[in-house]
Design an enzyme around this catalytic site. Structure first.
Site, short mmCIF file in Angstrom:
data_model
loop_
_atom_site.label_atom_id
_atom_site.label_comp_id
_atom_site.label_asym_id
_atom_site.label_seq_id
_atom_site.Cartn_x
_atom_site.Cartn_y
_atom_site.Cartn_z
CG HIS A 1 -0.11 0.21 2.52
ND1 HIS A 1 0.63 -0.81 3.09
CD2 HIS A 1 0.09 1.28 3.33
CE1 HIS A 1 1.23 -0.38 4.18
NE2 HIS A 1 0.93 0.90 4.35
CG ASP B 1 1.95 5.06 4.76
OD1 ASP B 1 1.39 3.95 4.71
OD2 ASP B 1 3.06 5.24 5.28
NE ARG C 1 9.34 -4.08 10.29
CZ ARG C 1 10.24 -3.22 9.81
NH1 ARG C 1 11.52 -3.54 9.80
NH2 ARG C 1 9.86 -2.04 9.36
C1 GA4 Z 1 -2.07 2.59 5.87
C2 GA4 Z 1 -1.28 3.61 6.70
C3 GA4 Z 1 -1.69 3.63 8.16
O1 GA4 Z 1 -1.15 2.48 8.81
C4 GA4 Z 1 -3.22 3.63 8.34
C5 GA4 Z 1 -3.75 2.36 7.69
C6 GA4 Z 1 -5.26 2.11 7.79
C7 GA4 Z 1 -5.57 1.15 8.94
O2 GA4 Z 1 -4.80 0.25 9.23
O3 GA4 Z 1 -6.64 1.33 9.55
C8 GA4 Z 1 -5.68 1.58 6.40
C9 GA4 Z 1 -4.43 1.73 5.49
C10 GA4 Z 1 -3.55 2.67 6.24
C11 GA4 Z 1 -4.76 2.28 4.08
C12 GA4 Z 1 -6.09 1.81 3.49
C13 GA4 Z 1 -7.17 1.55 4.57
C14 GA4 Z 1 -6.83 2.36 5.80
C15 GA4 Z 1 -6.23 0.17 6.35
C16 GA4 Z 1 -7.00 0.16 5.06
C17 GA4 Z 1 -7.42 -0.93 4.45
C18 GA4 Z 1 -3.58 3.83 9.79
C19 GA4 Z 1 -3.82 4.62 7.42
O4 GA4 Z 1 -4.13 5.77 7.67
O5 GA4 Z 1 -4.04 4.05 6.18
#
Ligand code: GA4
Length: 327
Positions: free
Chosen positions: A196, A198, A264
């Site tokens: 993914h 951010d 980790r």
């Molecule tokens: C990725 C980056 C951060 O960890 C996060 C993640 C969020 C989550 O874990 O709740 C998301 C992911 C993240 C991106 C897409 C969406 C939202 C899980 C998911 C499937 C906290 C964020 O802001 O986006």
């Protein structure tokens, strides 16, 4: 935040993997060019001489270690993560799974103090460690975006950092724990955290000495990132890609769990604007030759889109100025 260095490392490639290292203590105009170059090429770099005291890092790391060593039933008292709190294996609301457990916290001090009650037996120590860490890494994030603005000759140098410093900023902190893998004979590496980018403006990542993080280059090549517990890794997020009209690119990344003999632990600060902020290319980044690639949207809107899709899906495409569905 930036301390002078005796051995100036400048920007150099880490031999094995080609990831740029940027010394945050070098002269400013040179520094902003190095930061921009790294963010254009990789959307990612290792920041050395960042000025954050080791003690601030180790206090949060120790709180993380204490929490993740608790029994599962104790940890569950801090969950489920919807999205904040303790989560185990479930990532986000759409069924994504990973081989990890985590704490996800909003950076608002009131929210931290509230959450710390179920996370720690000594909530004051926990919230102090979290607040001190956030304050320190927020400075690193603001410094990096100010350098970006300077390098891009944006007239309001603080346009982006102001959003991150805003008291209503929607920034979050995540502590991930990938437990050790049981068998060293495991042939297929398990997915710790799927691919993914951010969604936020910028991510400041620190991990212990256990590797697993990989970033994707512009040519689609996955390269491992050698861990370095003393330094930070900086990642460009989707919102900064939009603000720079695509000049800086958010980095796709993932965590693979192959042969982790030790667990980790990584700690990420995701620098975000307030929910009501409009995200759009900075005027300086738009011209007749380079029209805006994105439609304006609020951070709340983007988050909603991010949470409605599964991990690997690109959410930015939905906001492209010439999205096929809008024609
Ligand atoms: C990725 C980056 C951060 O960890 C996060 C993640 C969020 C989550 O874990 O709740 C998301 C992911 C993240 C991106 C897409 C969406 C939202 C899980 C998911 C499937 C906290 C964020 O802001 O986006």
């Amino acid at each position: 935040m930036v301390v002078p260095s005796s051995n100036s490392m400048r920007s150099k490639k880490t031999n094995a993997v080609g990831i740029p290292t940027v010394d945050l203590s070098v002269e400013r105009s040179e520094l902003s060019e190095l930061v921009i170059k790294a963010c254009e090429q990789y959307g990612f770099f290792k920041a050395v001489n960042h000025g954050v005291p080791e003690e601030v890092i180790s206090r949060l790391e120790n709180e993380g270690i204490k929490f993740f060593s608790k029994s599962i039933s104790e940890k569950r008292q801090a969950g489920p993560a919807t999205p904040f709190g303790y989560g185990c294996r479930n990532i986000g609301p759409n069924g994504d799974m990973g081989d990890l457990e985590y704490l996800l916290l909003h950076t608002n001090p009131l929210s931290i103090s509230d959450r710390s009650q179920t996370i720690s037996n000594n909530p004051t120590d926990f919230s102090c460690a979290v607040n001190d860490y956030i304050e320190a890494v927020r400075e690193v994030a603001c410094e990096v975006v100010d350098l970006v603005a300077e390098g891009l000759r944006v007239p309001d140098k603080y346009a982006v950092s102001k959003l991150i410093r805003n008291v209503q900023s929607d920034s979050v902190l995540r502590i991930n724990h990938y437990p050790p893998t049981m068998s060293s004979f495991k042939r297929d590496p398990a997915m710790g955290f799927g691919e993914h980018s951010d969604p936020q403006i910028l991510t400041i990542l620190r991990s212990n000495e256990v590797g697993g993080l990989q970033i994707c280059t512009r040519d689609g090549l996955w390269i491992p990132v050698a861990p370095d517990p003393h330094e930070f890794f900086v990642m460009v997020g989707d919102a900064l890609q939009v603000m720079t009209n695509g000049r800086l690119r958010s980095v796709r990344h993932r965590v693979m769990r192959n042969n982790m003999r030790k667990g980790r632990m990584s700690m990420m600060y995701f620098a975000a604007p307030p929910l009501s902020s409009w995200i759009m290319p900075l005027p300086k980044m738009v011209s007749a030759e380079k029209p805006s690639e994105y439609r304006p949207f609020t951070w709340a809107h983007y988050k909603q889109a991010a949470y409605s899709l599964r991990l690997g899906h690109s959410r930015l495409d939905l906001f492209r100025a010439h999205h096929p569905l809008l024609l």
